[in-house]
Design a protein around this motif. Sequence first.
Motif: not given
Length: 118
Positions: A83-104
Motif C-alpha cells: 500500500e503506497d509502496g509499503i509492505l502491509v501483508g502477504i497473501v498465500s494460495i491457501g488464503d485465496v482457497v480459504k476465501s473462495r471456499m467461504g464464498e462457495l
Amino acid sequence: VLSELNRRGVGALVVSTDGRRLEGIVSERDVVRALDRLGAGILEEPVRTIMSSPVQTTTPSETVDSLAIVMTERRFRHVPVLEDGILVGIVSIGDVVKSRMGELEQDREALERYISSR
C-alpha cells in the motif's frame, strides 16, 4: 532462510532490510532450485543470491478472484501486499482457497434457503 521458514511454518519470506520496502521474496521452491543448480554451497550465500526480484505484488483493494487468476496463471504461491509502496501483508494460495471456499459455502447456504422457501 531455511531456519526461519521452518520456525514460522511458512513457504515463503519477504526480503526487506527495513521491514517496509519490499526487496524480494524467497520461497522453499527458490531454495530447492538453487540447491539443484548450484549445490550445497548456496546455503552459505546471501539471500539475495536466490530471492525472486522484482516481485509480483498486489494491493489491499485487489479482488480475490483477480488475484487467484494471477497466482494460477503465473504459478505464484505467495504475493506480497503493498500500500503506497509499503509492505502491509502477504497473501498465500491457501488464503485465496480459504476465501473462495467461504464464498462457495455462503452461495450454497443461500441456494438452500431459496429452495426451502419455495
